[in-house]
Scaffold this motif. Structure first.
Motif, PDB file in Angstrom:
ATOM      1  N   SER A 115       0.820  -1.213   0.000  1.00 41.86           N
ATOM      2  CA  SER A 115       0.000   0.000   0.000  1.00 41.86           C
ATOM      3  C   SER A 115       0.858   1.269   0.000  1.00 41.86           C
ATOM      4  CB  SER A 115      -0.936   0.016   1.211  1.00 41.86           C
ATOM      5  OG  SER A 115      -0.190   0.011   2.425  1.00 41.86           O
ATOM      6  N   GLU A 116       2.138   1.116   0.384  1.00 42.07           N
ATOM      7  CA  GLU A 116       3.039   2.262   0.407  1.00 42.07           C
ATOM      8  C   GLU A 116       3.969   2.285  -0.805  1.00 42.07           C
ATOM      9  OE1 GLU A 116       5.076   1.670   4.076  1.00 42.07           O
ATOM     10  OE2 GLU A 116       3.494   2.604   5.274  1.00 42.07           O
ATOM     11  N   ARG A 117       3.796   1.300  -1.709  1.00 43.54           N
ATOM     12  CA  ARG A 117       4.692   1.178  -2.861  1.00 43.54           C
ATOM     13  C   ARG A 117       3.970   1.550  -4.161  1.00 43.54           C
ATOM     14  NH1 ARG A 117       9.273  -1.967  -1.388  1.00 43.54           N
ATOM     15  NH2 ARG A 117       9.612  -2.682  -3.522  1.00 43.54           N
ATOM     16  N   THR A 118       3.033   2.467  -4.049  1.00 45.65           N
ATOM     17  CA  THR A 118       2.258   2.879  -5.223  1.00 45.65           C
ATOM     18  C   THR A 118       3.120   3.685  -6.190  1.00 45.65           C
ATOM     19  OG1 THR A 118       1.490   4.797  -3.963  1.00 45.65           O
ATOM     20  CG2 THR A 118       0.031   2.865  -4.045  1.00 45.65           C
ATOM     21  N   ALA A 119       2.766   3.560  -7.471  1.00 41.38           N
ATOM     22  CA  ALA A 119       3.542   4.222  -8.519  1.00 41.38           C
ATOM     23  C   ALA A 119       2.682   4.356  -9.765  1.00 41.38           C
ATOM     24  CB  ALA A 119       4.801   3.408  -8.830  1.00 41.38           C
TER      25      ALA A 119
END
Length: 203
Positions: A115-119
């Motif tokens: 959820s914190e590795r969005t791109a």
């Protein structure tokens, strides 16, 4: 209709030609005549325009250039316009796909949660024709995998998982990627424009 594609990346030429299959529009790499273009613009539009102009100034037939990049939220949008040279220690020199991926994963090693590795992948095409430039944009959201997976594609494809899928672009393969990718979204707009010109010329 034949057009120059202002790139030395033969993988990009193959990918774009596959998207234009059956249209009668073919792209040829302009790598031998474009020389070394300083991709030092702060936007994809500026870099795509610079590459297109480098070819157009030497041969005033229609030229298409593309600039694209990966924007990672946890890295404040990096690598962005520096995607092709993210791991390079020398300005303007592209680093290998493997080195770029390793550099990206190193920067994200303290960001384990998906959820914190969005791109997002972003693509911008510039068409130079008749002394005028037009731009066509595309974008796709996703997340960054913890490690490279898959063997197809190029760039950051082994670590980019598009939204709605549980596999990387490199695992999904060209058939799916060429329908949903950032480049595919931009190509659809470019294709519609070029086909409309071709139809008008035939009338």
């Amino acid at each position: 209709m034949n057009l120059y594609l202002a790139t030395k990346n033969l993988g990009k030429v193959r990918e774009i030609n596959s998207m234009f299959a059956g249209t009668g529009i073919d792209f040829v790499s302009a790598g031998t005549i474009m020389g070394n273009v300083a991709e030092d613009g702060d936007t994809y539009h500026k870099n795509a325009f610079a590459k297109a102009m480098a070819v157009y100034e030497q041969n005033t037939t229609a030229v298409v250039a593309e600039d694209s990049g990966l924007e990672v939220d946890a890295l404040d949008g990096a690598p962005g316009v520096f995607s092709a040279r993210f791991a390079s220690n020398e300005d303007g020199v592209n680093s290998s796909d493997e080195d770029n991926i390793n550099a990206l994963l190193d920067f994200m090693q303290d960001t384990p949660e998906p959820s914190e590795r969005t791109a997002r992948y972003v693509s911008v095409f510039c068409l130079m024709m008749g002394g005028k430039s037009l731009f066509f944009e595309g974008e796709i959201a996703g997340t960054i995998a913890a490690e490279p997976m898959g063997t197809s594609g190029f760039g950051y494809d082994p670590v980019f998982i598009p939204s709605g899928y549980d596999k990387t672009f490199a695992e999904l393969g060209d058939q799916i990627k060429n329908k949903i990718s950032h480049r595919a979204m931009a190509v659809i707009k470019l294709k519609d424009y070029l086909l409309s010109i071709d139809d008008n010329n035939k009338k």
